[in-house]
Structure formats: C-alpha cells, structure tokens
Design an enzyme around this catalytic site. Structure first.
Site, PDB file in Angstrom:
ATOM      1  N   CYS A 234       0.817  -1.231   0.000  1.00 15.88           N
ATOM      2  CA  CYS A 234       0.000   0.000   0.000  1.00 15.88           C
ATOM      3  C   CYS A 234       0.844   1.272   0.000  1.00 15.88           C
ATOM      4  CB  CYS A 234      -0.969  -0.001   1.174  1.00 15.88           C
ATOM      5  SG  CYS A 234      -2.121  -1.372   1.098  1.00 15.88           S
TER       6      CYS A 234
ATOM      7  N   HIS B  75      -3.300   7.314   1.659  1.00 11.39           N
ATOM      8  CA  HIS B  75      -3.697   5.966   1.241  1.00 11.39           C
ATOM      9  C   HIS B  75      -5.098   5.718   1.785  1.00 11.39           C
ATOM     10  CE1 HIS B  75      -4.018   1.798   0.606  1.00 11.39           C
ATOM     11  NE2 HIS B  75      -3.836   1.447   1.864  1.00 11.39           N
TER      12      HIS B  75
ATOM     13  N   ASN C 190     -10.088   0.075  -0.747  1.00 13.15           N
ATOM     14  CA  ASN C 190      -8.628   0.114  -0.623  1.00 13.15           C
ATOM     15  C   ASN C 190      -8.017  -0.489  -1.885  1.00 13.15           C
ATOM     16  OD1 ASN C 190      -5.937  -0.343  -0.010  1.00 13.15           O
ATOM     17  ND2 ASN C 190      -6.322  -1.083   2.069  1.00 13.15           N
TER      18      ASN C 190
HETATM   19  O1  UT7 Z   1      -3.995  -1.013   3.353  1.00 11.29           O
HETATM   20  C1  UT7 Z   1      -3.121  -1.471   4.331  1.00 11.29           C
HETATM   21  C2  UT7 Z   1      -3.542  -1.021   5.623  1.00 11.29           C
HETATM   22  N1  UT7 Z   1      -4.755  -1.697   6.031  1.00 11.29           N
HETATM   23  C3  UT7 Z   1      -5.485  -1.134   6.920  1.00 11.29           C
HETATM   24  O2  UT7 Z   1      -5.166  -0.039   7.290  1.00 11.29           O
HETATM   25  C4  UT7 Z   1      -6.672  -1.862   7.522  1.00 11.29           C
HETATM   26  C5  UT7 Z   1      -6.744  -1.502   8.959  1.00 11.29           C
HETATM   27  N2  UT7 Z   1      -7.818  -2.104   9.680  1.00 11.29           N
HETATM   28  C6  UT7 Z   1      -9.108  -1.761   9.522  1.00 11.29           C
HETATM   29  O3  UT7 Z   1      -9.435  -0.973   8.674  1.00 11.29           O
HETATM   30  C7  UT7 Z   1     -10.132  -2.335  10.479  1.00 11.29           C
HETATM   31  O4  UT7 Z   1      -9.470  -2.963  11.541  1.00 11.29           O
HETATM   32  C8  UT7 Z   1     -11.104  -3.338   9.803  1.00 11.29           C
HETATM   33  C9  UT7 Z   1     -12.053  -2.579   8.908  1.00 11.29           C
HETATM   34  C10 UT7 Z   1     -10.334  -4.371   9.022  1.00 11.29           C
HETATM   35  C11 UT7 Z   1     -11.946  -4.046  10.859  1.00 11.29           C
HETATM   36  O5  UT7 Z   1     -12.623  -3.117  11.670  1.00 11.29           O
HETATM   37  P1  UT7 Z   1     -12.612  -3.287  13.274  1.00 11.29           P
HETATM   38  O6  UT7 Z   1     -13.454  -2.232  13.819  1.00 11.29           O
HETATM   39  O7  UT7 Z   1     -11.156  -3.332  13.679  1.00 11.29           O
HETATM   40  O8  UT7 Z   1     -13.335  -4.675  13.453  1.00 11.29           O
HETATM   41  P2  UT7 Z   1     -12.781  -6.008  14.125  1.00 11.29           P
HETATM   42  O9  UT7 Z   1     -11.774  -6.669  13.255  1.00 11.29           O
HETATM   43  O10 UT7 Z   1     -12.418  -5.703  15.522  1.00 11.29           O
HETATM   44  O11 UT7 Z   1     -14.107  -6.890  14.083  1.00 11.29           O
HETATM   45  C12 UT7 Z   1     -15.272  -6.526  14.840  1.00 11.29           C
HETATM   46  C13 UT7 Z   1     -16.366  -7.552  14.598  1.00 11.29           C
HETATM   47  C14 UT7 Z   1     -15.887  -8.991  14.756  1.00 11.29           C
HETATM   48  O12 UT7 Z   1     -16.931  -9.742  15.347  1.00 11.29           O
HETATM   49  P3  UT7 Z   1     -16.855 -10.119  16.919  1.00 11.29           P
HETATM   50  O13 UT7 Z   1     -15.593 -10.899  17.059  1.00 11.29           O
HETATM   51  O14 UT7 Z   1     -16.809  -8.796  17.629  1.00 11.29           O
HETATM   52  O15 UT7 Z   1     -18.105 -10.882  17.120  1.00 11.29           O
HETATM   53  C15 UT7 Z   1     -15.720  -9.461  13.313  1.00 11.29           C
HETATM   54  O16 UT7 Z   1     -15.907 -10.852  13.172  1.00 11.29           O
HETATM   55  O17 UT7 Z   1     -16.852  -7.441  13.249  1.00 11.29           O
HETATM   56  C16 UT7 Z   1     -16.844  -8.723  12.625  1.00 11.29           C
HETATM   57  N3  UT7 Z   1     -16.593  -8.553  11.194  1.00 11.29           N
HETATM   58  C17 UT7 Z   1     -17.584  -8.334  10.310  1.00 11.29           C
HETATM   59  N4  UT7 Z   1     -18.926  -8.247  10.446  1.00 11.29           N
HETATM   60  C18 UT7 Z   1     -19.641  -8.008   9.321  1.00 11.29           C
HETATM   61  C19 UT7 Z   1     -15.412  -8.529  10.554  1.00 11.29           C
HETATM   62  N5  UT7 Z   1     -15.604  -8.315   9.237  1.00 11.29           N
HETATM   63  C20 UT7 Z   1     -16.947  -8.191   9.059  1.00 11.29           C
HETATM   64  C21 UT7 Z   1     -17.756  -7.951   7.936  1.00 11.29           C
HETATM   65  N6  UT7 Z   1     -19.084  -7.856   8.115  1.00 11.29           N
HETATM   66  N7  UT7 Z   1     -17.240  -7.775   6.704  1.00 11.29           N
END
Ligand code: UT7
Length: 321
Positions: free
Chosen positions: A113, A248, A278
């Site tokens: 990225c 980014h 992204n």
């Molecule tokens: O480009 C390179 C750099 N990349 C990035 O910068 C990405 C950085 N990270 C992020 O943008 C975020 O961490 C994400 C968007 C990937 C995830 O958001 P989050 O607020 O950190 O969510 P999380 O991973 O803590 O997940 C929260 C909940 C989980 O469920 P439980 O364990 O709380 O029951 C996940 O299983 O959301 C669930 N979940 C989803 N639910 C519906 C994860 N993906 C999805 C989904 N739809 N697509």
C-alpha cells in the site's frame, strides 16, 4: 535547484462497480457494517481482459494527455504493485509496450500500500540524478485476484484500479513546484499482520491476502502521524500550510484519526475510499487524480501524500503543485 515537478495525472478503474449490497450476497456482511467500520460503499472489480497492466496503461495514457506529452517523452517508468500480471517480467515493461513507449528504463517496486510513495521517491531520485528527464510513476493493482472471497474480514475492504503521474526534472526556485521532501520507512517485524500466504519461492502459488485488521489499524494511525510530523519538521512547514493531504485510502476511520492526531482540518483530506475501497498502491494516485480533475488540487497548492501498508512500510511526501 533541480526538482521533480508533477506535470499531469491520470487514473483508471475496472468497468464493474460492486456496491456493498452485492458483497452481502457473497459473505455474511452488511452495507451498515462496512460503511460504519470503513466508510467504504463501493469498489471496482477487474473483469476478463482487465489486468494490472491494462489499468496502469490506461492511467498512464491519461496522465500523458493531461501533461500534453507523448510516450516518447518518457525515459523512466516506475510502477508500484503487489499484484503484477506475471511474476516476471516487470509489469512496468508491459505498460511500456501497451502505451507505445520504447526504450528508457522500466521496472516495478513492491511496497504494497506504500508502493506509490516508494515509486515516487525512486523516480524523484533518478530524475534529480539525471538518469531521465521525465518519468511515469504509476500505482496499479488487481487485489480482487488475491482476495479470499470467503473471508468477510478482508474481501469487503479492497478494490482494483490504477493511478499515474508524470514527473519532469525542472530547474526551479526554492519556493517553486516539485517534490520537496519524502520520508520512507519499513519494519519487517510486522510481516505477519498483513501478508499473502503464497509466493513463487515458497508455495509456488500466488496465495491469498491475510490481515489482522485491528492491529494494522493501530500501527497505521501511529506510524502515519509520526511520519507526517517528520516531513513537516524536516521542511519547516506547519500543518496549517498544507492545502491538501492525499492519503492511502484504507479506512475512513484511519483518515479521521490521523487528521485528529495532527490537528489537520478534515476538509483538507481527500477521501475516495467510499467509491474505490482500498486499492493498495493505486489508492494515492487515484485519489490525487480525482481531486485534480474535480478542481480541488490546483497549481501552487502544497500537497502531502502519505501511505502505510504491508511489511510494514510507510512514508510521506510533500509536493508543491
Ligand atoms: O492497506 C493497508 C492497511 N490496512 C489497513 O489499514 C486496515 C486496517 N484495519 C481496519 O481498517 C479495520 O481494523 C477493519 C475494517 C479491518 C476491521 O474493523 P474493526 O473495527 O477493527 O473490526 P474487528 O476486526 O475488531 O471486528 C469486529 C467484529 C468482529 O466480530 P466479533 O468478534 O466482535 O463478534 C468481526 O468478526 O466485526 C466482525 N466482522 C464483520 N462483520 C460483518 C469482521 N468483518 C466483518 C464484515 N461484516 N465484513
């Protein structure tokens, strides 16, 4: 002084747009979850005949048109990608052939990225060293081809696309246009937080993207705020001097948190993550071209590019238009 001046820009997206509602038909997700956690509403996905090289070539051709140049004016092509058409030859050489630019230098850089920042710094150094007069700097990706389409934690986040700029070595005044300063970083200790689980020398396969999103998020905000502060300190500019930040586009919450940490007005941040998701190395030049074409970024503006991605790699570059 000799500086690398931005002469033009272009971008390209695959024909097929995929809104969140369509993602919810493939995996257990919803428009509400994706918008709330990421700001993403739509992404473009490459179809048959659309590859990293074809998207890059379209973006490059538009960048040349906007600069009023022809392919033979270009002596250097640096293409950032983590999704090359083939393991080799470099996708940059395919682009060279597709746009009809023969001779000169062409190669790829891999910094995921942050790739566009790495490509920009490489091309800038080579232009200032006199190795070429004009360069195409391209970020192009087809991440849809390395996504695990059954993993809802990653497949909803990424899209395909390409962006390009033309840089030209010019003798300018100190307050004139051009790339002023670029700072790059890498820390290989964090490979396992964002990677592809395959490769030519390990599995002999292409592999799929894997990410521990929450950890990446935390590192992204810290590293980006820190590198932006370094670039400002090294150049003597204040946050208030920046006209536009072109970040980014990984997650709208990362953009907001970084802006808050720096005390930057949110209205100065170019946001396209809602439309493109992204697109890895393509996201910075895609966002830049969008804001140039809609009239926000204008000649004389002070623009900060910044990115963070797999490796980890991260960086920022301050450019006067
Ligand atoms: O480009 C390179 C750099 N990349 C990035 O910068 C990405 C950085 N990270 C992020 O943008 C975020 O961490 C994400 C968007 C990937 C995830 O958001 P989050 O607020 O950190 O969510 P999380 O991973 O803590 O997940 C929260 C909940 C989980 O469920 P439980 O364990 O709380 O029951 C996940 O299983 O959301 C669930 N979940 C989803 N639910 C519906 C994860 N993906 C999805 C989904 N739809 N697509």
């Amino acid at each position: 002084m000799i500086r690398s001046v931005v002469r033009g820009s272009g971008s390209a997206l695959p024909k097929r747009a995929v809104p969140n509602a369509e993602m919810a038909l493939m995996v257990d997700t919803s428009d509400e979850w994706i918008v709330e956690r990421t700001g993403i509403r739509n992404r473009h996905i490459a179809g048959e005949g659309e590859t990293t090289a074809t998207l890059a070539a379209e973006a490059a051709t538009k960048a040349l048109e906007s600069a009023g140049l022809v392919p033979s004016d270009i002596g250097l092509i640096v293409l950032a990608t983590a999704t090359p058409d083939q393991t080799f030859p470099a996708t940059a050489t395919k682009v060279q052939d597709l746009i009809g630019c023969h001779g000169g230098i062409a190669f790829d850089v891999a910094a995921v990225c942050s790739g566009f920042l790495y490509a920009l710094a490489t091309a800038d150094s080579m232009l200032r060293a006199g190795m070429a007069k004009r360069a195409l700097v391209i970020g192009a990706e087809t991440f849809s081809r390395i996504l695990d389409w059954e993993d809802r934690t990653t497949c909803v986040l990424f899209g395909d696309g390409a962006g390009a700029i033309v840089l030209e070595a010019q003798d300018v005044a100190e307050d004139g246009p051009g790339v002023i300063f670029t700072q790059l970083h890498a820390d290989g200790a964090h490979n396992e937080l964002l990677y592809v689980d395959g490769g030519p020398s390990t599995t002999g396969t292409v592999g799929k993207l894997r990410m521990k999103g929450r950890e990446v998020f935390r590192h992204a905000v810290t590293n980006l705020a820190s590198v932006l502060e370094t670039v400002l300190a090294e150049t003597g500019f204040a946050v208030a001097d920046i006209d536009w930040v072109v970040p980014h586009q990984a997650n709208a919450r990362i953009l907001d948190a970084t802006a808050r940490k720096l005390g930057l007005e949110p209205g100065k941040v170019i946001v396209t993550v809602d439309r493109h998701a992204n697109t890895s190395a393509a996201s910075v030049p895609l966002a830049f071209d969008t804001a140039v074409r809609d009239g926000r970024i204008k000649p004389g503006d002070l623009v900060m590019f910044e990115a963070m991605g797999g490796g980890f790699t991260w960086g920022a570059s301050l450019v006067r238009m």
